[in-house]
Write a protein that holds these residues in place. Structure first.
Motif, PDB file in Angstrom:
ATOM      1  N   ILE A  41       0.861  -1.182   0.000  1.00 18.20           N
ATOM      2  CA  ILE A  41       0.000   0.000   0.000  1.00 18.20           C
ATOM      3  C   ILE A  41       0.894   1.226   0.000  1.00 18.20           C
ATOM      4  O   ILE A  41       1.761   1.383   0.868  1.00 18.20           O
ATOM      5  N   MET A  42       0.717   2.044  -1.008  1.00 15.20           N
ATOM      6  CA  MET A  42       1.515   3.256  -1.134  1.00 15.20           C
ATOM      7  C   MET A  42       0.587   4.466  -1.073  1.00 15.20           C
ATOM      8  O   MET A  42      -0.626   4.333  -1.126  1.00 15.20           O
ATOM      9  N   GLY A  43       1.183   5.599  -0.956  1.00 15.93           N
ATOM     10  CA  GLY A  43       0.352   6.796  -0.916  1.00 15.93           C
ATOM     11  C   GLY A  43       1.074   7.901  -0.188  1.00 15.93           C
ATOM     12  O   GLY A  43       1.956   7.642   0.629  1.00 15.93           O
ATOM     13  N   PRO A  44       0.698   9.144  -0.495  1.00 17.12           N
ATOM     14  CA  PRO A  44       1.368  10.280   0.134  1.00 17.12           C
ATOM     15  C   PRO A  44       1.127  10.311   1.648  1.00 17.12           C
ATOM     16  O   PRO A  44       0.214   9.664   2.148  1.00 17.12           O
ATOM     17  N   ASN A  45       1.955  11.073   2.341  1.00 17.60           N
ATOM     18  CA  ASN A  45       1.784  11.250   3.783  1.00 17.60           C
ATOM     19  C   ASN A  45       0.383  11.736   4.113  1.00 17.60           C
ATOM     20  O   ASN A  45      -0.157  12.584   3.422  1.00 17.60           O
ATOM     21  N   GLY A  46      -0.173  11.194   5.193  1.00 20.43           N
ATOM     22  CA  GLY A  46      -1.467  11.674   5.652  1.00 20.43           C
ATOM     23  C   GLY A  46      -2.635  11.101   4.894  1.00 20.43           C
ATOM     24  O   GLY A  46      -3.779  11.513   5.089  1.00 20.43           O
ATOM     25  N   SER A  47      -2.395  10.112   4.018  1.00 16.31           N
ATOM     26  CA  SER A  47      -3.507   9.608   3.217  1.00 16.31           C
ATOM     27  C   SER A  47      -4.337   8.568   3.975  1.00 16.31           C
ATOM     28  O   SER A  47      -5.441   8.237   3.574  1.00 16.31           O
ATOM     29  N   GLY A  48      -3.792   8.053   5.100  1.00 12.94           N
ATOM     30  CA  GLY A  48      -4.586   7.126   5.911  1.00 12.94           C
ATOM     31  C   GLY A  48      -4.013   5.719   5.993  1.00 12.94           C
ATOM     32  O   GLY A  48      -4.687   4.799   6.460  1.00 12.94           O
ATOM     33  N   LYS A  49      -2.777   5.551   5.596  1.00 11.83           N
ATOM     34  CA  LYS A  49      -2.172   4.209   5.585  1.00 11.83           C
ATOM     35  C   LYS A  49      -2.040   3.650   7.015  1.00 11.83           C
ATOM     36  O   LYS A  49      -2.478   2.535   7.303  1.00 11.83           O
ATOM     37  N   SER A  50      -1.429   4.452   7.878  1.00  4.41           N
ATOM     38  CA  SER A  50      -1.280   3.988   9.266  1.00  4.41           C
ATOM     39  C   SER A  50      -2.638   3.834   9.943  1.00  4.41           C
ATOM     40  O   SER A  50      -2.834   2.942  10.770  1.00  4.41           O
ATOM     41  N   SER A  51      -3.561   4.704   9.551  1.00  7.36           N
ATOM     42  CA  SER A  51      -4.904   4.598  10.137  1.00  7.36           C
ATOM     43  C   SER A  51      -5.547   3.267   9.778  1.00  7.36           C
ATOM     44  O   SER A  51      -6.179   2.630  10.627  1.00  7.36           O
ATOM     45  N   VAL A  58       2.344  -4.517   3.005  1.00  8.90           N
ATOM     46  CA  VAL A  58       3.523  -3.710   3.241  1.00  8.90           C
ATOM     47  C   VAL A  58       3.192  -2.262   2.922  1.00  8.90           C
ATOM     48  O   VAL A  58       2.879  -1.924   1.785  1.00  8.90           O
ATOM     49  N   ILE A  59       3.221  -1.427   3.950  1.00  8.37           N
ATOM     50  CA  ILE A  59       2.934  -0.014   3.747  1.00  8.37           C
ATOM     51  C   ILE A  59       4.251   0.732   3.565  1.00  8.37           C
ATOM     52  O   ILE A  59       5.165   0.581   4.371  1.00  8.37           O
ATOM     53  N   THR A  60       4.333   1.482   2.496  1.00  6.70           N
ATOM     54  CA  THR A  60       5.572   2.223   2.275  1.00  6.70           C
ATOM     55  C   THR A  60       5.267   3.395   1.369  1.00  6.70           C
ATOM     56  O   THR A  60       4.270   3.387   0.644  1.00  6.70           O
ATOM     57  N   HIS A  61       6.080   4.453   1.436  1.00  9.13           N
ATOM     58  CA  HIS A  61       5.901   5.366   0.325  1.00  9.13           C
ATOM     59  C   HIS A  61       7.142   5.482  -0.549  1.00  9.13           C
ATOM     60  O   HIS A  61       7.304   6.402  -1.302  1.00  9.13           O
ATOM     61  N   TYR A  62       8.000   4.494  -0.402  1.00  6.84           N
ATOM     62  CA  TYR A  62       9.133   4.440  -1.337  1.00  6.84           C
ATOM     63  C   TYR A  62       9.086   3.161  -2.153  1.00  6.84           C
ATOM     64  O   TYR A  62       8.814   2.095  -1.626  1.00  6.84           O
ATOM     65  N   GLN A  63       9.421   3.301  -3.364  1.00  6.27           N
ATOM     66  CA  GLN A  63       9.486   2.174  -4.266  1.00  6.27           C
ATOM     67  C   GLN A  63      10.657   1.261  -3.874  1.00  6.27           C
ATOM     68  O   GLN A  63      10.628   0.053  -4.075  1.00  6.27           O
ATOM     69  N   ARG A  64      11.678   1.908  -3.270  1.00  4.13           N
ATOM     70  CA  ARG A  64      12.921   1.255  -2.869  1.00  4.13           C
ATOM     71  C   ARG A  64      12.717  -0.133  -2.231  1.00  4.13           C
ATOM     72  O   ARG A  64      13.336  -1.109  -2.626  1.00  4.13           O
ATOM     73  N   LEU A  65      11.819  -0.180  -1.248  1.00  5.50           N
ATOM     74  CA  LEU A  65      11.580  -1.434  -0.532  1.00  5.50           C
ATOM     75  C   LEU A  65      11.073  -2.521  -1.479  1.00  5.50           C
ATOM     76  O   LEU A  65      11.400  -3.693  -1.335  1.00  5.50           O
ATOM     77  N   LEU A  66      10.291  -2.084  -2.458  1.00  8.52           N
ATOM     78  CA  LEU A  66       9.630  -3.055  -3.337  1.00  8.52           C
ATOM     79  C   LEU A  66      10.587  -3.643  -4.373  1.00  8.52           C
ATOM     80  O   LEU A  66      10.226  -4.544  -5.117  1.00  8.52           O
ATOM     81  N   GLU A  67      11.823  -3.125  -4.364  1.00  7.21           N
ATOM     82  CA  GLU A  67      12.850  -3.779  -5.188  1.00  7.21           C
ATOM     83  C   GLU A  67      13.316  -5.057  -4.513  1.00  7.21           C
ATOM     84  O   GLU A  67      13.808  -5.975  -5.162  1.00  7.21           O
ATOM     85  N   TYR A  68      13.183  -5.073  -3.199  1.00  6.97           N
ATOM     86  CA  TYR A  68      13.608  -6.267  -2.445  1.00  6.97           C
ATOM     87  C   TYR A  68      12.448  -7.195  -2.172  1.00  6.97           C
ATOM     88  O   TYR A  68      12.562  -8.401  -2.247  1.00  6.97           O
ATOM     89  N   ILE A  69      11.356  -6.600  -1.786  1.00  3.97           N
ATOM     90  CA  ILE A  69      10.168  -7.402  -1.507  1.00  3.97           C
ATOM     91  C   ILE A  69       9.215  -7.213  -2.678  1.00  3.97           C
ATOM     92  O   ILE A  69       8.605  -6.162  -2.838  1.00  3.97           O
ATOM     93  N   HIS A 110      -1.380  -1.085  -4.186  1.00  2.97           N
ATOM     94  CA  HIS A 110      -2.564  -0.229  -4.090  1.00  2.97           C
ATOM     95  C   HIS A 110      -2.113   1.173  -3.741  1.00  2.97           C
ATOM     96  O   HIS A 110      -1.185   1.345  -2.954  1.00  2.97           O
ATOM     97  N   VAL A 111      -2.807   2.134  -4.298  1.00  2.79           N
ATOM     98  CA  VAL A 111      -2.514   3.513  -3.927  1.00  2.79           C
ATOM     99  C   VAL A 111      -3.657   4.024  -3.053  1.00  2.79           C
ATOM    100  O   VAL A 111      -4.817   4.006  -3.455  1.00  2.79           O
ATOM    101  N   LEU A 112      -3.279   4.433  -1.835  1.00  2.00           N
ATOM    102  CA  LEU A 112      -4.263   4.978  -0.911  1.00  2.00           C
ATOM    103  C   LEU A 112      -4.131   6.489  -0.951  1.00  2.00           C
ATOM    104  O   LEU A 112      -3.037   7.037  -0.809  1.00  2.00           O
ATOM    105  N   TYR A 113      -5.247   7.146  -1.165  1.00  2.00           N
ATOM    106  CA  TYR A 113      -5.214   8.604  -1.203  1.00  2.00           C
ATOM    107  C   TYR A 113      -6.503   9.126  -0.600  1.00  2.00           C
ATOM    108  O   TYR A 113      -7.590   8.676  -0.976  1.00  2.00           O
TER     109      TYR A 113
END
Ligand SMILES: Nc1ncnc2c1ncn2[C@@H]1O[C@H](COP(=O)(O)OP(=O)(O)O)[C@@H](O)[C@H]1O
Ligand SMILES: [Mg+2]
Lengths: 254, 481
Positions: free
Chosen positions: A32-42, A200-211, A217-220
């Protein structure tokens, strides 16, 4: 395994989740990706049962059970694990004692006897190696004085120890240098056994090179506005989120 | 029908007409505090003249004193004239089986893991032969006697060892010390007496085996422990089982005397009735405890776990008179609902090279109010005196209170005094973190609290420590969401 239907939730009267729909099957890896404050941690908090969030609409089913009816500890015992974005420190409670208690509580829930000391230590040794978690951290107070990276590794170490069915990783990559990121990702990959599912919640693509995720999904603004495969992550990396937001506004204005 | 109170009143009033001071047959004194009552108590106990005089001096001092005003709580209304100051030891109502006992009480016993036979003894159920505390006591008394250890009730000591009692009674806590100590001097009921002769290491924790018998010692207990040169004793007071008592005020006095190279370890687990949710009906625990390290290199160590009582108000203290003597104070005090604790210690460094260590752990939950009050004083002769104080407060919830009042008075430049204090709170995020790992909130609090009090509980004898740990979790049950 996990079905989220039209989930709405608010915190302190503020609407945060505005109709999430998500289906996760056994063994899948969802990002799950998305800009800060979009509700991922929520979203992670609502699934784990944090009580300052109020679910106003929708349903969540986990292995046929109504997750939203359960106390947080029962969700954990049923197999929902959340690797926290900001793990808290618990002074005076040793990592080891904490883990033993957690493991045995979960086992008791499943009707299993407590692990004997020897078995427990064996398991600990084995799982420690998975994320290169230092033995001397085991006897220290839980997360107290741990570096950011040590805390994150501890989350994945706990994940390995508790062996849940669904693991939600909230920005486990943030604050990790590239070596630590590789170690943590390798650990997660080793835990992929075809049974466990991951979010896996992240906002960097970086992690998804490994995992490598099966779905991205984009959460906004409290909603999943786009779902794709790992290519979507790459596209986001190149183009940012703005084009998606525009696409969304276009759709909504039609 | 006439109820038993009326009968007692009736008898009491009759006795009063004839003056009760010589009537040894009476079981209960009428309410009121006066010289006649004190003479009556003394006569009942067949005490020597000097002891009666000492009691009367205590009463004279008491009459001149007022209740203190410096404490961090509102002093409850106490009508000391309304109390009765003598009651013959009552036979408990005998029950036939545990089925007749309050199930709530039994549930608590079960959680504490108190053995069945002990449960029976505590609740007044007839005990079978396996657990015969009297015979256990006798066996141990024999063994102790061989070693020259005296361990008996205070009353017995007055009869059997009057010289020892006379020499040390009031030598650490004088009858003029404070209003409750003066009251105790005047009317003390009974308590324990311990004398460890020179060079003897007492082979067992005193009072473990006697905790059942030792219960009904009344509200004005008096304990005196003397450890002669090169001796050692560990004394346990109290009981982790919930203690109920109709007497609201408890004003005990404990005096410890350690001679050269002697060591006294005194441990308390206090679990008196704390009252209801609003603190109504709970015990006022106003105890004066003090020890003196008289001899060179002697040591006194107080360990207390205070979970009960509506108000706990005490400062187990040590006077470090002998050179290189050592004093320690380890304390856990828990308050919840509307409980109040104003507790701590006073350490007086008088001799050279004296050392002290204070570890205080306060836990406040509900609307409880917890104060640590401590004094470390260093006199001009106490070269190189050292003190270390660690004073921690743990808060559970938003409505409780915690305060620290550390006083330091140093009149010697070579003294080293260290004071550390922390306040922490069990936060919702901590509870949620552990919940998320499958641990419920009760267990989470217990886990955090156990870690927090470890350093103090480690001072207790093993089995006592285990019980104290369970007691803490039971006490804090329901204190979070
Ligand atoms: N306890 C809270 N009280 C008020 N607003 C909150 C609270 N927690 C989160 N929010 C708000 O909810 C929104 C989503 O936050 P969050 O789920 O942390 O986003 P993300 O993890 O995607 O960065 C943000 O606007 C944030 O400010
Ligand atoms: Mg977040």
């Amino acid at each position: 395994m996990l079905t989220i239907k039209n989930l709405h939730a608010e915190v302190e009267g503020k609407k945060i989740l505005k109709g999430i729909n998500l289906e996760i099957n056994k063994g899948e890896m969802h990002a799950i990706m998305g800009p800060n404050g979009s509700g991922k941690s929520s979203l992670a908090s609502v699934l784990a049962g944090r009580d300052n969030y109020t679910v106003t609409e929708g349903e969540v089913w986990f292995n046929g059970k109504n997750l939203l009816d359960m106390a947080p500890e029962d969700r954990a015992r049923e197999g929902v694990f959340l690797a926290f974005q900001y793990p808290v420190e618990i002074p005076g409670v040793s990592n080891l004692n904490f883990l033993k208690t957690a493991l045995n509580e979960i086992r008791a829930y499943k009707g299993l006897p407590a692990l004997e000391a020897r078995e427990f230590l064996k398991l600990t040794k084995e799982k420690q190696q998975l994320v290169d978690f230092h033995s001397n951290l085991m006897n220290r107070s839980l997360n107290e004085g741990f570096s950011g990276g040590e805390k994150k590794r501890n989350e994945i170490f706990q994940l390995a120890m508790l062996d849940p069915q669904l693991a939600i990783l909230d920005e486990t990559d943030s604050g990790l240098d590239i070596d630590a990121l590789r170690i943590v990702s390798n650990g997660v990959n080793k835990l992929r056994d075809g049974e466990k599912s991951f979010v896996v919640i992240t906002h960097y693509q970086r992690l998804l090179e490994y995992i490598i995720p099966d779905f991205v999904h984009v959460l906004y603004n409290g909603r999943i506005i786009k779902t794709g495969t790992k290519e979507l992550a790459l596209e986001l990396e190149e183009r940012g989120y703005d084009w998606l937001k525009e696409e969304l506004h276009l759709k909504e204005s039609v | 029908m006439i109820n038993s109170n009326e009968i007692i009143d009736d008898i009491a009033n009759k006795e009063y007409e004839f003056g009760f001071s010589t009537d040894i047959e009476m079981d209960m004194a009428p309410p009121g505090l006066n010289e006649d009552i004190i003479r009556f108590i003394s006569a009942k106990k067949n005490e020597p003249e000097w002891l009666l005089e000492w009691r009367l001096k205590g009463f004279a001092a008491f009459k001149k004193m007022e209740f203190p005003k410096w404490q961090h709580f509102e002093m409850p209304e106490l009508d000391l004239q309304a109390l009765s100051y003598y009651a013959a030891p009552k036979k408990k109502v005998q029950l036939n089986s545990l089925d007749e006992v309050d199930p709530e009480l039994l549930a608590t016993f079960a959680k504490l893991g108190i053995p069945l036979n002990e449960q029976k003894a505590l609740t007044g159920v007839a005990v079978d032969a396996v657990f015969d505390s009297v015979s256990v006591a006798t066996t141990f008394k024999g063994k102790l006697k061989e070693m020259g250890v005296i361990f008996c009730s205070f009353g017995e000591a007055v009869q059997e060892h009057p010289d020892l009692v006379k020499k040390y009674l009031g030598s650490v806590v004088p009858h003029t010390d404070n209003i409750f100590a003066a009251l105790n001097a005047a009317v003390f009921s009974d308590g324990s007496f311990v004398y460890i002769p020179k060079g003897v290491r007492c082979p067992m924790e005193l009072s473990t085996y006697f905790r059942i018998n030792a219960q009904n010692t009344g509200q004005f207990e008096r304990t005196l422990i003397i450890a002669d040169d090169n001796s050692y004793v560990s004394y346990l007071e109290g009981c982790t089982a919930p203690m109920r008592d109709e007497n609201q005020l408890h004003a005990a006095v404990v005096e410890l005397v350690a001679m050269e190279h002697a060591e006294i370890k005194y441990s308390t687990v206090q679990n008196w009735y704390p009252g209801d949710k609003d603190g109504k009906g709970g015990i006022y625990n106003f105890v004066t405890k003090r020890g003196i390290c008289k001899g060179t290199a002697s040591k006194i160590s107080w360990t207390q776990v205070e979970t009960g009582s509506a108000i706990t108000w005490k400062y187990p203290s040590v006077i470090l008179q002998g050179d290189h003597s050592e004093g320690e104070f380890y304390s856990v005090a828990v308050v919840r609902n509307k409980q109040i604790a104003d507790t701590g210690t006073k350490i007086h460094h008088i001799g050279k090279g004296t050392k002290s260590r204070i570890i205080s752990k306060g836990i406040s939950a509900g609307r409880g109010d917890n104060s640590y009050r401590g004094l470390v004083s260093v006199g001009p002769r106490a070269d190189n005196a050292r003190n270390f104080t660690q004073c921690d407060s743990l808060l559970i919830g938003n409505q409780c209170g915690s305060h620290t009042f550390p006083y330091i008075e140093s009149r010697n430049k070579t003294a080293m005094i260290e004071h550390e204090a922390t306040t922490s709170k069990i936060g919702e995020d901590q509870i949620f973190y552990l919940n998320q790992r499958g641990i419920d909130s009760e267990k989470t609090v217990a886990l955090i609290v156990n870690g927090y009090v470890k350093e103090v509980l480690n001072q207790l004898p093993m089995e006592f420590a285990v019980e104290a740990q369970k007691l803490l979790s039971i006490t804090l049950e329901g204190s979070v969401g």
